[in-house]
Design a protein around this motif. Structure first.
Motif, PDB file in Angstrom:
ATOM      1  N   UNK A  38       0.894  -1.149  -0.007  1.00 54.67           N
ATOM      2  CA  UNK A  38      -0.074   0.036  -0.066  1.00 54.67           C
ATOM      3  C   UNK A  38       0.894   1.197   0.014  1.00 54.67           C
ATOM      4  N   UNK A  39       2.175   1.301   0.609  1.00 51.57           N
ATOM      5  CA  UNK A  39       2.945   2.261   0.714  1.00 51.57           C
ATOM      6  C   UNK A  39       3.482   2.521  -0.611  1.00 51.57           C
ATOM      7  N   UNK A  40       3.888   1.535  -1.611  1.00 50.87           N
ATOM      8  CA  UNK A  40       4.202   1.805  -2.943  1.00 50.87           C
ATOM      9  C   UNK A  40       3.006   2.371  -3.771  1.00 50.87           C
ATOM     10  N   UNK A  41       1.689   1.748  -3.386  1.00 53.75           N
ATOM     11  CA  UNK A  41       0.673   2.517  -4.305  1.00 53.75           C
ATOM     12  C   UNK A  41       0.219   3.699  -3.791  1.00 53.75           C
ATOM     13  N   UNK A  42       0.581   4.088  -2.704  1.00 52.64           N
ATOM     14  CA  UNK A  42       0.458   5.694  -2.006  1.00 52.64           C
ATOM     15  C   UNK A  42       1.341   6.645  -2.856  1.00 52.64           C
ATOM     16  N   UNK A  43       2.398   5.993  -3.029  1.00 49.96           N
ATOM     17  CA  UNK A  43       3.764   6.954  -3.584  1.00 49.96           C
ATOM     18  C   UNK A  43       3.167   7.039  -5.328  1.00 49.96           C
ATOM     19  N   UNK A  44       2.585   5.847  -6.046  1.00 50.83           N
ATOM     20  CA  UNK A  44       2.512   6.155  -7.337  1.00 50.83           C
ATOM     21  C   UNK A  44       0.992   6.813  -7.542  1.00 50.83           C
ATOM     22  N   UNK A  45       0.255   6.912  -6.759  1.00 51.00           N
ATOM     23  CA  UNK A  45      -1.209   7.416  -7.005  1.00 51.00           C
ATOM     24  C   UNK A  45      -1.644   8.779  -6.348  1.00 51.00           C
ATOM     25  N   UNK A  46      -0.994   8.956  -5.409  1.00 54.07           N
ATOM     26  CA  UNK A  46      -1.362  10.385  -4.766  1.00 54.07           C
ATOM     27  C   UNK A  46      -0.209  11.609  -4.994  1.00 54.07           C
ATOM     28  N   UNK A  47      -0.768  12.687  -4.857  1.00 53.73           N
ATOM     29  CA  UNK A  47       0.434  13.936  -4.805  1.00 53.73           C
ATOM     30  C   UNK A  47       1.284  13.773  -3.802  1.00 53.73           C
ATOM     31  N   UNK A  48       0.923  13.498  -2.649  1.00 54.22           N
ATOM     32  CA  UNK A  48       1.722  13.459  -1.450  1.00 54.22           C
ATOM     33  C   UNK A  48       2.699  12.393  -1.672  1.00 54.22           C
ATOM     34  N   UNK A  49       2.294  11.308  -2.129  1.00 52.80           N
ATOM     35  CA  UNK A  49       3.323  10.086  -2.310  1.00 52.80           C
ATOM     36  C   UNK A  49       4.378  10.391  -3.639  1.00 52.80           C
ATOM     37  N   UNK A  50       3.943  11.025  -4.808  1.00 56.40           N
ATOM     38  CA  UNK A  50       4.798  11.592  -5.610  1.00 56.40           C
ATOM     39  C   UNK A  50       5.879  12.557  -5.022  1.00 56.40           C
ATOM     40  N   UNK A  51       5.400  13.513  -3.853  1.00 52.64           N
ATOM     41  CA  UNK A  51       6.436  14.288  -3.405  1.00 52.64           C
ATOM     42  C   UNK A  51       7.312  13.583  -2.438  1.00 52.64           C
ATOM     43  N   UNK A  52       6.884  12.668  -1.797  1.00 50.95           N
ATOM     44  CA  UNK A  52       7.673  11.763  -1.191  1.00 50.95           C
ATOM     45  C   UNK A  52       8.568  11.075  -1.749  1.00 50.95           C
ATOM     46  N   UNK A  53       8.198  10.493  -2.978  1.00 49.00           N
ATOM     47  CA  UNK A  53       9.053   9.849  -3.949  1.00 49.00           C
ATOM     48  C   UNK A  53      10.133  10.631  -4.512  1.00 49.00           C
ATOM     49  N   UNK A  54       9.853  11.811  -4.770  1.00 51.66           N
ATOM     50  CA  UNK A  54      11.012  12.617  -5.354  1.00 51.66           C
ATOM     51  C   UNK A  54      12.080  13.080  -4.529  1.00 51.66           C
ATOM     52  N   UNK A  55      11.279  13.328  -3.204  1.00 53.62           N
ATOM     53  CA  UNK A  55      12.283  13.964  -2.249  1.00 53.62           C
ATOM     54  C   UNK A  55      13.513  12.764  -1.246  1.00 53.62           C
TER      55      UNK A  55
END
Length: 203
Positions: A38-55
């Motif tokens: 679910x953590x991986x899905x959160x990074x792939x499907x939400x704006x907050x997750x995208x930001x976390x992935x980039x940072x």
């Protein structure tokens, strides 16, 4: 002492993931309240997750990639170095250790203790007796005058060796010298010697 196993918790997200709806399964490993899936899905499907992935993830991946490139470049540079270059690099920690070992002694050849510059001089010259370059008895603290301007001051050096190690030990060194005149070092051998004296310096 008995180690208490961690307790499982429900995958349901927390404020860090903007309460992303998890799968609800009981898991031991959670990030932001989410199981790995679910953590991986959160990074792939939400704006907050995208930001976390980039940072968080991208910088780590880039850092690992750069470290890998630096390591490979270093390994390539090492492979391109000649044996003579590796010998010179190995002599640095070896001769530094010799000077530290003999720090409280005078010059092996003339016994002076007032020299401004100290060397780690060889009795059997390093350029002629390659097999004795890293022989600890063959290398001793020596003043710049004896080593450089008196071409090693061999007669004085031998007297100093006899005084320090004894006549029998010096004769044994002289007996083995010819057999070690043209020793050819391998890259692995030099690496081991260099590592050994770097360790001795740290100790």
């Amino acid at each position: 002492m008995t180690r208490i196993p961690p307790k499982s918790k429900q995958c349901k997200g927390n404020h860090n993931s903007n309460f992303f709806e998890g799968c609800g399964k009981e898991v031991y490993d959670r990030k932001y309240g989410l199981c790995p899936y679910c953590f991986w899905e959160w990074m792939q499907t939400t704006d907050e997750g995208h930001e976390h992935y980039k940072k968080q993830f991208i910088p780590k991946v880039e850092k690992r990639a750069k470290a890998t490139i630096r390591r490979k470049n270093k390994e390539q540079r090492e492979k391109l170095k000649s044996i003579s270059r590796l010998i010179q690099e190995t002599r640095v920690p070896f001769q530094k250790w010799i000077r530290l070992r003999d720090a409280n002694e005078g010059c092996i050849s003339c016994e002076t203790t007032s020299a401004k510059i100290w060397h780690a001089g060889h009795y059997f010259k390093a350029e002629l007796f390659t097999g004795l370059i890293f022989n600890e008895m063959n290398c001793n603290k020596q003043c710049e005058k004896c080593n450089t301007f008196l071409d090693g001051n061999e007669s004085g050096y031998r007297k100093g060796l006899v005084k320090k190690y004894g006549e029998e030990a010096v004769q044994e060194l002289e007996v083995i010298a010819d057999s070690l005149r043209k020793h050819k070092y391998s890259r692995e051998e030099l690496k081991e010697i260099k590592t050994e004296y770097q360790k001795k310096l740290r100790e």
